[in-house]
Design an enzyme around this catalytic site. Structure first.
Site, PDB file in Angstrom:
ATOM      1  N   ASN A  10       0.866  -1.180   0.000  1.00  0.00           N
ATOM      2  CA  ASN A  10       0.000   0.000   0.000  1.00  0.00           C
ATOM      3  C   ASN A  10       0.903   1.229   0.000  1.00  0.00           C
ATOM      4  O   ASN A  10       1.453   1.593   1.031  1.00  0.00           O
ATOM      5  CB  ASN A  10      -0.906  -0.041   1.244  1.00  0.00           C
ATOM      6  CG  ASN A  10      -1.829   1.160   1.320  1.00  0.00           C
ATOM      7  OD1 ASN A  10      -1.903   1.968   0.390  1.00  0.00           O
ATOM      8  ND2 ASN A  10      -2.542   1.271   2.427  1.00  0.00           N
ATOM      9  N   LYS A  12       0.023   4.149  -0.425  1.00  0.00           N
ATOM     10  CA  LYS A  12      -0.690   5.330   0.110  1.00  0.00           C
ATOM     11  C   LYS A  12      -0.474   6.530  -0.822  1.00  0.00           C
ATOM     12  O   LYS A  12      -0.346   6.332  -2.031  1.00  0.00           O
ATOM     13  CB  LYS A  12      -0.268   5.609   1.559  1.00  0.00           C
ATOM     14  CG  LYS A  12      -0.372   4.347   2.417  1.00  0.00           C
ATOM     15  CD  LYS A  12      -0.258   4.589   3.884  1.00  0.00           C
ATOM     16  CE  LYS A  12      -0.361   3.253   4.621  1.00  0.00           C
ATOM     17  NZ  LYS A  12      -0.338   3.381   6.060  1.00  0.00           N
ATOM     18  N   HIS A  97      -9.646   1.104   4.475  1.00  0.00           N
ATOM     19  CA  HIS A  97      -8.376   1.268   5.200  1.00  0.00           C
ATOM     20  C   HIS A  97      -8.606   2.191   6.401  1.00  0.00           C
ATOM     21  O   HIS A  97      -9.416   3.112   6.347  1.00  0.00           O
ATOM     22  CB  HIS A  97      -7.316   1.852   4.268  1.00  0.00           C
ATOM     23  CG  HIS A  97      -5.966   1.857   4.892  1.00  0.00           C
ATOM     24  ND1 HIS A  97      -5.566   2.857   5.743  1.00  0.00           N
ATOM     25  CD2 HIS A  97      -4.948   0.961   4.842  1.00  0.00           C
ATOM     26  CE1 HIS A  97      -4.353   2.572   6.183  1.00  0.00           C
ATOM     27  NE2 HIS A  97      -3.953   1.431   5.647  1.00  0.00           N
ATOM     28  N   GLU A  99      -7.075   4.633   7.461  1.00  0.00           N
ATOM     29  CA  GLU A  99      -6.960   6.074   7.166  1.00  0.00           C
ATOM     30  C   GLU A  99      -8.243   6.603   6.534  1.00  0.00           C
ATOM     31  O   GLU A  99      -8.615   7.759   6.737  1.00  0.00           O
ATOM     32  CB  GLU A  99      -5.718   6.328   6.287  1.00  0.00           C
ATOM     33  CG  GLU A  99      -4.443   6.190   7.111  1.00  0.00           C
ATOM     34  CD  GLU A  99      -3.278   5.541   6.404  1.00  0.00           C
ATOM     35  OE1 GLU A  99      -3.229   5.556   5.163  1.00  0.00           O
ATOM     36  OE2 GLU A  99      -2.407   4.999   7.112  1.00  0.00           O
ATOM     37  N   GLU A 170      -5.873  -4.970  10.418  1.00  0.00           N
ATOM     38  CA  GLU A 170      -4.818  -3.979  10.635  1.00  0.00           C
ATOM     39  C   GLU A 170      -5.133  -3.175  11.891  1.00  0.00           C
ATOM     40  O   GLU A 170      -5.905  -2.203  11.829  1.00  0.00           O
ATOM     41  CB  GLU A 170      -4.743  -3.023   9.448  1.00  0.00           C
ATOM     42  CG  GLU A 170      -4.447  -3.700   8.125  1.00  0.00           C
ATOM     43  CD  GLU A 170      -3.900  -2.694   7.121  1.00  0.00           C
ATOM     44  OE1 GLU A 170      -2.737  -2.847   6.747  1.00  0.00           O
ATOM     45  OE2 GLU A 170      -4.608  -1.755   6.745  1.00  0.00           O
ATOM     46  N   GLY A 176       1.937   2.243  10.726  1.00  0.00           N
ATOM     47  CA  GLY A 176       2.887   3.358  10.582  1.00  0.00           C
ATOM     48  C   GLY A 176       3.570   3.752  11.886  1.00  0.00           C
ATOM     49  O   GLY A 176       4.201   4.800  11.960  1.00  0.00           O
ATOM     50  N   SER A 216       2.999  -2.144  10.450  1.00  0.00           N
ATOM     51  CA  SER A 216       4.433  -2.185  10.738  1.00  0.00           C
ATOM     52  C   SER A 216       5.101  -3.515  10.388  1.00  0.00           C
ATOM     53  O   SER A 216       6.018  -3.963  11.089  1.00  0.00           O
ATOM     54  CB  SER A 216       4.688  -1.801  12.200  1.00  0.00           C
ATOM     55  OG  SER A 216       4.254  -0.467  12.433  1.00  0.00           O
TER      56      SER A 216
HETATM   57  P1  PGA Z   1       2.475   0.223   7.696  1.00  0.00           P
HETATM   58  O1  PGA Z   1       1.024   0.433   7.056  1.00  0.00           O
HETATM   59  O2  PGA Z   1       3.003  -1.072   7.140  1.00  0.00           O
HETATM   60  O3  PGA Z   1       3.270   1.412   7.260  1.00  0.00           O
HETATM   61  O4  PGA Z   1       2.276   0.148   9.173  1.00  0.00           O
HETATM   62  C1  PGA Z   1       0.153  -0.631   6.864  1.00  0.00           C
HETATM   63  C2  PGA Z   1      -1.085  -0.163   6.164  1.00  0.00           C
HETATM   64  O5  PGA Z   1      -1.489   0.984   6.386  1.00  0.00           O
HETATM   65  O6  PGA Z   1      -1.684  -0.915   5.372  1.00  0.00           O
END
Ligand code: PGA
Length: 265
Positions: A10, A12, A97, A99, A170, A176, A216
């Site tokens: 992803n 983003k 997601h 976000e 997640e 993140g 992460s």
């Molecule tokens: P990350 O994000 O691996 O940077 O923690 C995962 C995601 O948002 O799908």
């Protein structure tokens, strides 16, 4: 039943045309073990770069959109539809997601409607769920994720359509933050989600549906996680922008296990 490994990236809201070409070249140059060749490898890129990414993605790796709306056309400024995504040669979409939920206020209901509509329009869906830290600390993790999966299940409806759905668990506190869930924490939720699917949708669907972990994930922690019986792959944010993603793609391959040993020496 052996489920096909799923490795999602992803990106983003990151990248430029030039950076995407560079990242695709890194992926093209990677060495992949036998188990990797059998996997679904799907990378979510910004909508404006869908066609560009498709053009440069190595053979055998696929592209996903990171969002879509719940109708195919009309007066919805700024949105993109499943039909437009498919028209760009893309067959996957990430929906729900954290976000989208946290920053853009998308509700379980809207996310479920989008999942149903994307499936109606022949896209495959990576449907994301997960609890916040506050919810976990209040002991509500499974209440939250079962409510989220329940809403999604209502629009997937037909058992046959589950083959086009990957569930991404997640935890919001792990995204993140560098604070990956332990293998026990992730396995516990994945196992409960699978049990939920057995009870509410049926055993066959539960055994066949991929439940992947996100938050992460790195080349260092992926090998322990993938050995858990109910973790069928990953959705990877930050590390999908780096060469480390190749190690994650290879999480099940012998070569990468060997390198994990040497990493620790
Ligand atoms: P990350 O994000 O691996 O940077 O923690 C995962 C995601 O948002 O799908």
């Amino acid at each position: 039943m052996a489920r096909k490994l799923f490795i999602g990236g992803n990106w983003k809201m990151n990248g430029t045309k030039a950076k995407i070409v560079e990242m695709c070249q890194v992926l093209k140059g990677g060495q992949y073990g036998a188990s990797t060749k059998e996997a679904d490898i799907v990378i979510g890129c910004p909508a404006i770069y869908l066609e560009h990414t498709v053009k440069h993605m190595p053979q055998g790796m696929q592209v996903a959109a990171q969002n879509c709306y719940k109708v195919n056309s009309g007066a919805f400024t700024g949105e993109i539809s499943p039909a437009m995504i498919a028209d760009c040669g893309v067959h996957w979409v990430i929906i729900g997601h954290s976000e989208r939920r946290q920053v853009f206020g998308e509700t379980d209901k809207l996310i479920a409607e989008k999942v149903g509509f994307a499936l109606d329009n022949s896209l495959k869906v990576i449907a994301c769920i997960g609890e916040t830290l506050q919810e976990r600390e209040a002991g509500k993790t499974f209440d939250v994720v079962s409510q989220q999966i329940q809403a999604i299940a209502e629009t997937v409806k037909d058992a046959a359509r589950w083959k086009d759905v990957v569930i991404a668990y997640e935890p919001v506190w792990a995204i993140g933050t560098g604070k990956v869930a332990t293998k026990e924490q992730a396995q516990e939720v994945h196992a409960k989600l699978r049990k939920w699917l057995v009870a509410k949708v049926g055993e066959q669907v539960a055994n066949a549906t991929r439940i992947v972990y996100g938050g992460s994930v790195t080349g260092d922690n992926c090998r322990d996680l993938i050995r858990q019986p109910d973790i069928d792959g990953f959705l990877v944010g930050g590390a999908s922008l780096k060469p480390d993603f190749i190690r994650i793609i290879n999480c099940q391959s012998e070569g990468s296990r060997r390198s994990s040993v040497s990493d620790k020496q």
